[in-house]
Design a protein around this motif. Structure first.
Motif, PDB file in Angstrom:
ATOM      1  N   PHE A   1     -46.161  13.913  31.712  1.00 43.73           N
ATOM      2  CA  PHE A   1     -44.789  13.445  30.865  1.00 43.73           C
ATOM      3  C   PHE A   1     -44.244  14.602  29.964  1.00 43.73           C
ATOM      4  N   GLY A   2     -44.746  15.543  29.101  1.00 46.38           N
ATOM      5  CA  GLY A   2     -44.099  15.931  28.701  1.00 46.38           C
ATOM      6  C   GLY A   2     -44.134  15.750  26.891  1.00 46.38           C
ATOM      7  N   VAL A   3     -45.401  15.070  26.152  1.00 46.79           N
ATOM      8  CA  VAL A   3     -45.384  14.138  24.580  1.00 46.79           C
ATOM      9  C   VAL A   3     -46.019  15.427  24.530  1.00 46.79           C
ATOM     10  N   ILE A   4     -45.543  15.354  23.086  1.00 51.78           N
ATOM     11  CA  ILE A   4     -46.163  16.230  22.174  1.00 51.78           C
ATOM     12  C   ILE A   4     -48.049  15.837  21.983  1.00 51.78           C
ATOM     13  N   THR A   5     -49.685  16.541  22.180  1.00 48.07           N
ATOM     14  CA  THR A   5     -50.018  16.134  21.719  1.00 48.07           C
ATOM     15  C   THR A   5     -50.639  17.196  20.496  1.00 48.07           C
ATOM     16  N   TYR A   6     -51.892  16.624  19.958  1.00 48.46           N
ATOM     17  CA  TYR A   6     -52.227  17.017  18.591  1.00 48.46           C
ATOM     18  C   TYR A   6     -53.794  17.713  19.426  1.00 48.46           C
TER      19      TYR A   6
ATOM     20  N   ASN B   1     -67.521  19.291   3.229  1.00 49.85           N
ATOM     21  CA  ASN B   1     -68.323  20.305   2.581  1.00 49.85           C
ATOM     22  C   ASN B   1     -67.776  21.308   2.302  1.00 49.85           C
ATOM     23  N   ARG B   2     -67.611  21.769   3.684  1.00 50.69           N
ATOM     24  CA  ARG B   2     -67.442  23.901   3.179  1.00 50.69           C
ATOM     25  C   ARG B   2     -66.016  23.733   4.426  1.00 50.69           C
ATOM     26  N   ALA B   3     -65.557  22.576   4.786  1.00 48.22           N
ATOM     27  CA  ALA B   3     -63.902  23.139   6.514  1.00 48.22           C
ATOM     28  C   ALA B   3     -62.792  23.048   4.751  1.00 48.22           C
ATOM     29  N   LYS B   4     -62.029  23.981   4.966  1.00 44.51           N
ATOM     30  CA  LYS B   4     -61.205  24.139   4.537  1.00 44.51           C
ATOM     31  C   LYS B   4     -59.617  24.392   5.202  1.00 44.51           C
ATOM     32  N   PRO B   5     -58.417  22.790   5.124  1.00 47.11           N
ATOM     33  CA  PRO B   5     -57.885  22.620   5.853  1.00 47.11           C
ATOM     34  C   PRO B   5     -56.752  23.986   5.507  1.00 47.11           C
ATOM     35  N   VAL B   6     -56.160  24.972   6.294  1.00 43.61           N
ATOM     36  CA  VAL B   6     -55.119  25.687   5.512  1.00 43.61           C
ATOM     37  C   VAL B   6     -54.026  26.170   6.830  1.00 43.61           C
ATOM     38  N   GLY B   7     -53.692  25.096   7.797  1.00 48.76           N
ATOM     39  CA  GLY B   7     -52.279  24.801   7.911  1.00 48.76           C
ATOM     40  C   GLY B   7     -52.299  24.882   8.995  1.00 48.76           C
ATOM     41  N   ALA B   8     -51.711  25.080   9.915  1.00 45.60           N
ATOM     42  CA  ALA B   8     -51.552  24.838  11.560  1.00 45.60           C
ATOM     43  C   ALA B   8     -50.744  25.755  12.056  1.00 45.60           C
ATOM     44  N   ILE B   9     -50.643  25.249  13.749  1.00 45.62           N
ATOM     45  CA  ILE B   9     -49.870  25.944  14.636  1.00 45.62           C
ATOM     46  C   ILE B   9     -49.341  25.679  15.799  1.00 45.62           C
ATOM     47  N   SER B  10     -48.357  25.647  16.571  1.00 43.93           N
ATOM     48  CA  SER B  10     -47.619  25.029  17.107  1.00 43.93           C
ATOM     49  C   SER B  10     -47.124  26.029  18.253  1.00 43.93           C
ATOM     50  N   TYR B  11     -47.274  25.324  19.487  1.00 38.70           N
ATOM     51  CA  TYR B  11     -46.617  26.298  20.504  1.00 38.70           C
ATOM     52  C   TYR B  11     -45.475  25.637  21.427  1.00 38.70           C
TER      53      TYR B  11
ATOM     54  N   VAL C   1     -49.618  20.933  19.056  1.00 40.91           N
ATOM     55  CA  VAL C   1     -50.108  20.850  17.482  1.00 40.91           C
ATOM     56  C   VAL C   1     -51.733  21.543  17.540  1.00 40.91           C
ATOM     57  N   GLU C   2     -51.737  22.063  16.613  1.00 36.28           N
ATOM     58  CA  GLU C   2     -53.054  22.132  16.433  1.00 36.28           C
ATOM     59  C   GLU C   2     -53.671  22.520  15.109  1.00 36.28           C
ATOM     60  N   TYR C   3     -54.304  21.478  14.307  1.00 37.08           N
ATOM     61  CA  TYR C   3     -54.867  21.473  12.643  1.00 37.08           C
ATOM     62  C   TYR C   3     -55.439  22.314  12.540  1.00 37.08           C
ATOM     63  N   VAL C   4     -55.358  23.585  11.652  1.00 30.14           N
ATOM     64  CA  VAL C   4     -56.486  24.045  11.846  1.00 30.14           C
ATOM     65  C   VAL C   4     -57.135  24.329  10.414  1.00 30.14           C
TER      66      VAL C   4
END
Length: 356
Positions: free
Chosen positions: A170-175, A244-254, A267-270
């Motif tokens: 169905f061509g939906v955007i996933t995350y 305690n250690r994981a840091k959100p640093v942005g996202a990529i999308s393609y 969309v991938e949260y990085v």
């Protein structure tokens, strides 16, 4: 999507070539015109899928013409399939007007298609994930969740949820979430990265190299909690370490089109998680999705990237890591701006909506 194990390429790939493997689709010039209906078997033509036929109803997916033909055969009162015209779009019937009703329609449809052998390479019993993904009114908006809402009034961004395996149909955007676990100083040439090999039994991309931890975001689960869950399941990591250690640093999308010509805009949260070089640390497979973990030098990671044996979106995440930590710069990469812009696309989403 690939069902085959990786095969190293004969000639090393450039970073831009790696990104193009992942970000490999653009809407054709005739998108939104009646021209797309001249060849019903054309797998390069798509029409928007909206929540309703009302003006301004948000587009939530892009449908191939063979999917449209199948929906045309569904029982009355579930779908609206107008006659071809400029600005054409498919939508739910006006009576299917709440998150709960839309979810019910999609559940019955996808399970019936699975059981009757429709698109078995995508949603057959071996491909079925039994995991629900959210679909949002605004794909760039908030990730809220109202599964029992029986009214669209004040429902927020959440539109409905559907089987993960069927999303590409169905061509939906996933995350998803992707995390790079590194040892040492991220900007140092001596940094090392934990790289897993996907299990031979994985439904998709078996035996390919992956990011340290990665996974989809199921419906109703916050982004960071999805990361915590995947770290525990894939790498046997304690939740406290991740929190305690994981840091959100942005996202990529393609904008990815798989080999069956279905669309998978993602969309991938990085995240990054750094481990001091003198700290004992060893991720271990737990849920059977990972074969093994290897701690690789920067040169080893780059070599395997250029061999084309990383899952395409994982290669994109690692290239993003190289950019963020100065291992890939505009002075040493002639395609730098092309790479950066393609890692942060919008799926030409304004064109989806322009038709409606």
């Amino acid at each position: 999507m690939s069902n085959d194990p990786p095969s190293p390429v004969s000639s090393p790939l450039s970073y831009l070539e790696l990104v193009k493997i992942c970000d490999n689709f653009r809407l054709p010039p005739n998108f939104g015109s009646t021209d797309v209906f001249q060849n019903p078997s054309d797998t390069d033509s798509f029409v928007p899928w909206t929540l309703s036929q009302s003006p301004g109803s948000p587009a939530v997916g892009l449908l191939r013409l063979d999917i449209v033909d199948l929906l045309r055969k569904e029982r009355p009162g579930t779908w609206v399939i107008p006659e071809p015209q400029a600005g054409y779009r498919v939508s739910f019937d006006a009576s299917v007007n709440t998150p709960r009703k839309r979810t019910a329609v999609m559940k019955e449809l996808c399970e019936r298609w699975r059981d009757t052998g429709v698109f078995p390479a995508s949603i057959g019993p071996r491909k079925w994930r039994n995991e629900l993904y959210p679909v949002y009114r605004n794909p760039f908006g908030v990730h809220d969740y109202y599964p029992e809402n029986d009214s669209d009034e004040g429902a927020g961004n959440y539109a409905f949820q559907m089987e993960r395996a069927a999303c590409a149909l169905f061509g939906v955007i996933t995350y998803g979430i992707h995390m790079t676990i590194y040892q040492g100083i991220a900007s140092s040439p001596q940094v090392k990265i934990w790289v897993p090999t996907r299990a031979k039994t994985k439904q998709t991309w078996p035996s390919w190299l992956d990011n340290s931890v990665a996974g989809g975001i199921p419906s109703g689960m916050p982004v960071f909690e999805s990361l915590v869950k995947e770290c525990e399941e894939e790498a046997s990591m304690e939740a406290d370490i991740v929190r305690n250690r994981a840091k959100p640093v942005g996202a990529i999308s393609y904008f990815f089109r798989n080999r069956m010509h279905f669309l998978q805009p993602e969309v991938e949260y990085v995240y990054d998680l750094g481990v001091p070089h003198d700290t004992p640390f060893q991720p271990r497979p737990l849920d059977g999705e990972v074969e093994s973990f290897d701690l690789l030098s920067l040169d080893e990671v780059e070599s395997k990237l250029r061999q084309g044996i990383f899952k395409p979106n994982c290669a994109a995440v690692l290239i993003d890591f190289f950019i963020r930590h100065g291992h890939l710069t505009p002075d040493d990469e002639p395609d730098y701006m092309e790479i950066v812009s393609r890692l942060h696309g919008r799926f030409e989403y304004e064109r989806w909506s322009r038709q409606v």
